[in-house]
Design a protein around this motif. Structure first.
Motif, mmCIF file in Angstrom:
data_model
loop_
_atom_site.group_PDB
_atom_site.id
_atom_site.type_symbol
_atom_site.label_atom_id
_atom_site.label_comp_id
_atom_site.label_asym_id
_atom_site.label_seq_id
_atom_site.Cartn_x
_atom_site.Cartn_y
_atom_site.Cartn_z
ATOM 1 N N TYR A 18 53.901 -14.908 -57.163
ATOM 2 C CA TYR A 18 53.879 -16.296 -56.696
ATOM 3 C C TYR A 18 55.314 -16.773 -56.510
ATOM 4 O O TYR A 18 56.118 -16.747 -57.442
ATOM 5 C CB TYR A 18 53.155 -17.175 -57.718
ATOM 6 C CG TYR A 18 52.975 -18.617 -57.297
ATOM 7 C CD1 TYR A 18 51.994 -18.982 -56.389
ATOM 8 C CD2 TYR A 18 53.790 -19.621 -57.827
ATOM 9 C CE1 TYR A 18 51.817 -20.303 -56.013
ATOM 10 C CE2 TYR A 18 53.622 -20.944 -57.453
ATOM 11 C CZ TYR A 18 52.641 -21.277 -56.549
ATOM 12 O OH TYR A 18 52.474 -22.586 -56.169
ATOM 13 N N ILE A 19 55.667 -17.211 -55.302
ATOM 14 C CA ILE A 19 57.068 -17.538 -55.024
ATOM 15 C C ILE A 19 57.339 -19.022 -55.277
ATOM 16 O O ILE A 19 56.520 -19.890 -54.989
ATOM 17 C CB ILE A 19 57.474 -17.148 -53.583
ATOM 18 C CG1 ILE A 19 56.654 -17.907 -52.540
ATOM 19 C CG2 ILE A 19 57.332 -15.659 -53.371
ATOM 20 C CD1 ILE A 19 57.151 -17.697 -51.114
ATOM 21 N N GLY A 20 58.525 -19.270 -55.843
ATOM 22 C CA GLY A 20 58.954 -20.634 -56.100
ATOM 23 C C GLY A 20 58.316 -21.240 -57.339
ATOM 24 O O GLY A 20 57.590 -20.584 -58.096
ATOM 25 N N ASN A 21 58.622 -22.521 -57.582
ATOM 26 C CA ASN A 21 58.056 -23.300 -58.688
ATOM 27 C C ASN A 21 58.201 -22.606 -60.043
ATOM 28 O O ASN A 21 57.252 -22.534 -60.836
ATOM 29 C CB ASN A 21 56.587 -23.624 -58.403
ATOM 30 C CG ASN A 21 56.429 -24.637 -57.289
ATOM 31 O OD1 ASN A 21 56.642 -25.831 -57.479
ATOM 32 N ND2 ASN A 21 56.107 -24.145 -56.104
ATOM 33 N N GLU A 22 59.416 -22.120 -60.300
ATOM 34 C CA GLU A 22 59.682 -21.445 -61.575
ATOM 35 C C GLU A 22 59.437 -22.377 -62.756
ATOM 36 O O GLU A 22 59.063 -21.930 -63.843
ATOM 37 C CB GLU A 22 61.127 -20.938 -61.599
ATOM 38 C CG GLU A 22 61.446 -19.890 -60.534
ATOM 39 C CD GLU A 22 60.614 -18.634 -60.689
ATOM 40 O OE1 GLU A 22 60.321 -18.253 -61.838
ATOM 41 O OE2 GLU A 22 60.249 -18.034 -59.654
ATOM 42 N N HIS A 23 59.626 -23.687 -62.540
ATOM 43 C CA HIS A 23 59.450 -24.648 -63.624
ATOM 44 C C HIS A 23 58.005 -24.742 -64.098
ATOM 45 O O HIS A 23 57.740 -25.230 -65.199
ATOM 46 C CB HIS A 23 59.923 -26.032 -63.160
ATOM 47 C CG HIS A 23 59.102 -26.617 -62.046
ATOM 48 N ND1 HIS A 23 59.077 -26.078 -60.775
ATOM 49 C CD2 HIS A 23 58.257 -27.696 -62.013
ATOM 50 C CE1 HIS A 23 58.283 -26.795 -60.004
ATOM 51 N NE2 HIS A 23 57.764 -27.773 -60.735
ATOM 52 N N LEU A 24 57.061 -24.272 -63.271
ATOM 53 C CA LEU A 24 55.652 -24.341 -63.652
ATOM 54 C C LEU A 24 55.140 -23.077 -64.323
ATOM 55 O O LEU A 24 54.126 -23.113 -65.026
ATOM 56 C CB LEU A 24 54.791 -24.593 -62.402
ATOM 57 C CG LEU A 24 54.900 -25.939 -61.705
ATOM 58 C CD1 LEU A 24 53.923 -25.987 -60.548
ATOM 59 C CD2 LEU A 24 54.613 -27.063 -62.680
ATOM 60 N N LYS A 25 55.825 -21.981 -64.105
ATOM 61 C CA LYS A 25 55.261 -20.693 -64.504
ATOM 62 C C LYS A 25 55.058 -20.559 -66.006
ATOM 63 O O LYS A 25 54.081 -19.951 -66.458
ATOM 64 C CB LYS A 25 56.126 -19.550 -63.959
ATOM 65 C CG LYS A 25 56.030 -19.416 -62.447
ATOM 66 C CD LYS A 25 56.773 -18.211 -61.919
ATOM 67 C CE LYS A 25 56.581 -18.067 -60.416
ATOM 68 N NZ LYS A 25 57.302 -16.903 -59.855
ATOM 69 N N SER A 26 55.968 -21.134 -66.791
ATOM 70 C CA SER A 26 55.802 -21.040 -68.244
ATOM 71 C C SER A 26 54.565 -21.812 -68.700
ATOM 72 O O SER A 26 53.830 -21.365 -69.587
ATOM 73 C CB SER A 26 57.049 -21.567 -68.959
ATOM 74 O OG SER A 26 57.274 -22.933 -68.635
ATOM 75 N N LYS A 27 54.306 -22.973 -68.067
ATOM 76 C CA LYS A 27 53.131 -23.757 -68.424
ATOM 77 C C LYS A 27 51.849 -23.061 -67.970
ATOM 78 O O LYS A 27 50.857 -23.017 -68.709
ATOM 79 C CB LYS A 27 53.226 -25.155 -67.801
ATOM 80 C CG LYS A 27 54.403 -25.967 -68.309
ATOM 81 C CD LYS A 27 54.515 -27.301 -67.602
ATOM 82 C CE LYS A 27 55.725 -28.075 -68.089
ATOM 83 N NZ LYS A 27 55.917 -29.360 -67.384
ATOM 84 N N VAL A 28 51.883 -22.513 -66.772
ATOM 85 C CA VAL A 28 50.708 -21.820 -66.245
ATOM 86 C C VAL A 28 50.401 -20.575 -67.071
ATOM 87 O O VAL A 28 49.234 -20.257 -67.335
ATOM 88 C CB VAL A 28 50.916 -21.445 -64.764
ATOM 89 C CG1 VAL A 28 49.796 -20.533 -64.264
ATOM 90 C CG2 VAL A 28 50.986 -22.704 -63.906
#
Length: 304
Positions: A18-28
């Motif tokens: 999944y590209i981009g939005n690194e700030h969400l990946k830890s929450k997801v």
């Protein structure tokens, strides 16, 4: 070469792709590890990965899910029948998830019904809502969801992603090809990929660069606003709207609002007030093109 749409064939299926939005990946990743999730509201510009993230989530946890495109099925009856039917029946798994894509198309009455269903079935059913315009979602729904803004990946990340697809498809490209495709469609990743697929001939990209860029009147309009002087901008925008036979200006109002930071530096508040005033009058005037051009004149008077 397969006739499968590349946007589906290469849709990311896990967080690593999944590209981009690194700030969400830890929450997801926390949701994926727990196997559960709250009601989610994913909002942001079209084609930036909202639906992809929603599908990624349901495909990586143990759940039964249903996908509904709310732009096609947006009335109260759909919410009460299709959603309620799925939520109330016994499934194969403990958790059920309902993806309501483009839920900003759902009518206010249907949203009120949806809110009630979210409460009724909250014990075993989760909702993932996606929308372009979060302000169109009623407050009672927003308050029941964990909201995440999906931010467009960088142009460089989109270019890398497109190049990987072309390599997988054995399509020859050049850095210039990639740049043109990304610039013509950004931030809509889906549009960039679809444009690339349409322009493949015998294993090579064959781009009509003039057509790709100039046929996107929105892209050209923004470029005019950002680079031309007041007089030239007025003449070119008037010609642009006439040549493209624009009759519905809703997209234009939204574009000018969404991109106001790029062309209205130092005058953002003034520009928004101008856009709002002319958008309101759009439904009341006889000639919508004249109304739109009057708005452009006023905007140019502020930013130039």
């Amino acid at each position: 070469m397969s006739n499968t749409l590349w946007v589906e064939k290469y849709r990311p299926t896990n967080l690593d792709t999944y590209i981009g939005n690194e700030h969400l990946k830890s929450k997801v990743s926390v949701y994926l590890e727990s196997g559960d999730l709250p009601h989610l509201l994913l909002y942001g510009k079209a084609g930036t990965g909202k639906t992809t993230l929603a599908k990624l989530l349901v495909n990586n946890i143990e759940c039964d899910y249903i996908y509904i495109n709310a732009s096609d099925e947006n009335n109260v009856d759909t919410v009460r029948t299709k959603v309620k039917s799925f939520a109330s029946t016994i499934g194969f798994k403990d958790l059920k998830v309902i993806i309501l894509d483009e839920c900003d198309y759902i009518t206010p009455n249907a949203q009120a019904a949806l809110r009630n269903l979210m409460e009724t079935f909250s014990k075993h059913c989760r909702f993932i809502l996606t929308c372009n315009y979060v302000e169109r979602i009623i407050d009672p729904i927003q308050s029941r969801c964990q909201s995440f803004q999906i931010i467009p990946p960088s142009r460089n990340d989109v270019a890398k992603h497109l190049h990987k697809i072309l390599v997988q498809e054995n399509v020859m490209d050049t850095p210039e090809d990639i740049k043109i495709l990304v610039e013509s469609g950004y931030p809509d990743i889906r549009r960039v990929i679809n444009s690339a697929q349409r322009n493949v001939v015998n294993g090579k990209l064959k781009l009509d660069t003039t057509s790709i860029i100039q046929n996107d009147y929105k892209l050209k309009l923004l470029k005019i606003l950002e680079t031309k002087n007041k007089k030239d901008a007025f003449v070119e925008i008037r010609k642009l709207l006439a040549n493209n036979q624009i009759t519905d200006f809703a997209d234009l109002f939204r574009l000018l609002y969404d991109e106001v930071d790029s062309y209205g530096k130092g005058h953002v508040a003034e520009c928004i007030l101008i856009i709002a005033r002319y958008e309101l009058s759009d439904s009341q005037v006889v000639d919508k093109e004249i109304n739109a051009m009057a708005m452009i004149i006023e905007l140019l008077g502020v930013i130039k």
